[in-house]
Design an enzyme around this catalytic site. Structure first.
Site, PDB file in Angstrom:
ATOM      1  N   SER A 236       0.774  -1.242  -0.040  1.00 25.77           N
ATOM      2  CA  SER A 236       0.103  -0.024  -0.131  1.00 25.77           C
ATOM      3  C   SER A 236       0.942   1.406   0.019  1.00 25.77           C
ATOM      4  O   SER A 236       1.829   1.321  -0.774  1.00 25.77           O
ATOM      5  CB  SER A 236      -1.019  -0.298   1.120  1.00 25.77           C
ATOM      6  N   ASP A 331      -8.361  -4.261  -6.814  1.00 24.56           N
ATOM      7  CA  ASP A 331      -7.984  -3.315  -5.814  1.00 24.56           C
ATOM      8  C   ASP A 331      -8.940  -2.083  -5.996  1.00 24.56           C
ATOM      9  O   ASP A 331      -8.985  -1.231  -6.962  1.00 24.56           O
ATOM     10  CB  ASP A 331      -6.451  -2.830  -5.961  1.00 24.56           C
ATOM     11  N   HIS A 365      -6.988  -5.398  -2.269  1.00 21.86           N
ATOM     12  CA  HIS A 365      -5.973  -4.612  -1.856  1.00 21.86           C
ATOM     13  C   HIS A 365      -4.738  -5.481  -0.885  1.00 21.86           C
ATOM     14  O   HIS A 365      -3.643  -5.131  -1.007  1.00 21.86           O
ATOM     15  CB  HIS A 365      -6.270  -3.369  -1.287  1.00 21.86           C
TER      16      HIS A 365
END
Length: 426
Positions: A236, A331, A365
């Site tokens: 991330s 995502d 994600h």
């Protein structure tokens, strides 16, 4: 409970978090239909659970590696389905397992399908985050705040910097698992941990340079540490920091970027008190609400290739080490696949081929070490509300298994173990 029904966890009931376990049930009636249940409580006290219906064979046995779930949290043959399909009792809660010394304790149970669902048998699976012999040492040296994990044995072992979490505390899960697989691993916090500030307005690359130097000098204290350079693993927001570390600093041999960005996001990036990259900001007015109460953040990010944003793009062509780019195609936090494509195009345009790519459809994600509960949505610290992360549970779980093996193989291939002295490129 029935005295003849038995749940067996093979090869043993105590295993590593990232290892599969074979679940077998015996002592049932021929063709008996039962419900298998799993429950576990995370570090914040949130209960996670799952269930699936199975039919015993003619001998009264069930083997999750062979037999399909007929209904429940998942269907079909899914040997570890009871683990990855666990859901929280409260919506938008992510499974929190950050402390390495406490195992992930999972209760497997078998229940009658009819009547009041009487429990017939139960077994406990202890899923360890840290292997026997791995040493854990809290680090509070200079500016660095984190935890260092060292594998058992003589080594030499390559060294890793884990950027799993950079705010709101410190996660040891991935770092301790990496150490259990043979890597000296330092996991660091950037803010919100120990005596660090609760909030920041800028990020200093010097902090990570200090962390790399700390790792490199460990061979003075631990003979089994022997890296020429270090590996970086991210996820991330820390993905863009990993790219910057590899691009601006020396001694980074291999970098894993998981669902990150190719531009420096949110905070300006400084080195030696000088700004080297501005921070790319998102427009939270463009997040999309859903019926679940969670928001889609993917479309709040601006066009990275627009002229006004190009200054935030990270010059990855400067990196001398290897990259492994991992992108989830579903995502919903941001467009990781598009960002990976930009990275690849930029490197190729500069004549570079120092990268490998992996892209997973129907995957969200949070790609993490395998066999933890799938997280469809949870609170987003920067967004200030629950966000959707995307992905389909079964496909996402399979991607985590594949990714984890690939990551370990990547670092074993590209991290060497002899020390040299170099200087920063800036």
């Amino acid at each position: 409970m029935s005295s003849q029904v038995r749940v067996r966890l093979l090869p043993k009931a105590r295993c590593m978090f990232d290892e599969p376990v074979q679940v077998k049930v015996s002592g049932l009636r021929s063709r008996q239909v039962v419900t298998m249940r799993v429950r576990s409580t995370d570090e914040k006290g949130e209960l996670f659970s799952s269930s699936a219906t199975y039919k015993a064979d003619g001998s009264g046995e069930i083997d999750l590696e062979r037999d399909p779930s007929l209904s429940g949290s998942y269907t079909g043959v899914e040997p570890m389905g009871l683990l990855w399909s666990m859901k929280p009792d409260t919506v938008h809660k992510r499974f929190h397992k950050t402390k390495s010394l406490n195992p992930h304790v999972v209760k497997f149970s078998v229940h009658e399908e009819e009547g009041d669902g009487r429990m017939l048998a139960e077994a406990t699976n202890e899923r360890l985050l840290i292997a026997d012999g791995v040493t854990r040492r809290p680090v509070k040296e200079g500016n660095i705040r984190g935890v260092l994990f060292t594998p058992p044995g003589k080594g030499p072992f390559p060294a890793m910097l884990d950027l799993y979490t950079l705010g709101g505390g410190l996660s040891e899960k991935r770092a301790s698992l990496l150490a259990s697989r043979g890597f000296v691993t330092l996991t660091v916090a950037l803010y919100g941990h120990d005596d660090m500030p609760r909030n920041i307005s800028e990020i200093h690359l010097d902090y990570f340079e200090e962390a790399i130097e700390f790792l490199k000098k460990q061979d003075k204290f631990f003979p089994q540490v022997g890296s020429k350079g270090v590996g970086i693993i991210s996820l991330s927001k820390s993905g863009d920091l990993a790219l910057s570390i590899a691009s601006y600093l020396q001694d980074v041999e291999a970098t894993v970027w998981i669902n990150g960005c190719c531009a420096n996001t949110v905070f300006p990036l400084l080195y030696k008190k000088r700004q080297i990259l501005p921070g790319l900001t998102c427009d939270l007015s463009k997040v999309i609400p859903t019926e679940s109460g969670a928001f889609i953040g993917k479309y709040s990010m601006p066009n990275l290739l627009a002229e006004e944003n190009k200054a935030t793009l990270i010059p990855t062509e400067q990196a001398t080490g290897r990259f492994l780019f991992v992108a989830s195609e579903d995502d919903q936090n941001w467009d990781s696949k598009a960002y990976m494509d930009i990275l690849v195009e930029r490197l190729q345009r500069h004549g570079k081929d120092n990268f490998e790519i992996m892209s997973y459809p129907k995957t969200g994600h949070y790609l993490e070490p395998p066999y933890g509960p799938f997280c469809p949505s949870s609170f987003h610290a920067m967004g200030g509300k629950p966000f959707l992360w995307g992905g389909e549970p079964k496909t996402h779980a399979a991607a985590e298994v594949h990714t984890w093996k690939k990551i370990l193989d990547f670092f074993r291939t590209h991290l060497s173990c002899d020390a040299t002295q170099t200087i920063a490129k800036l």
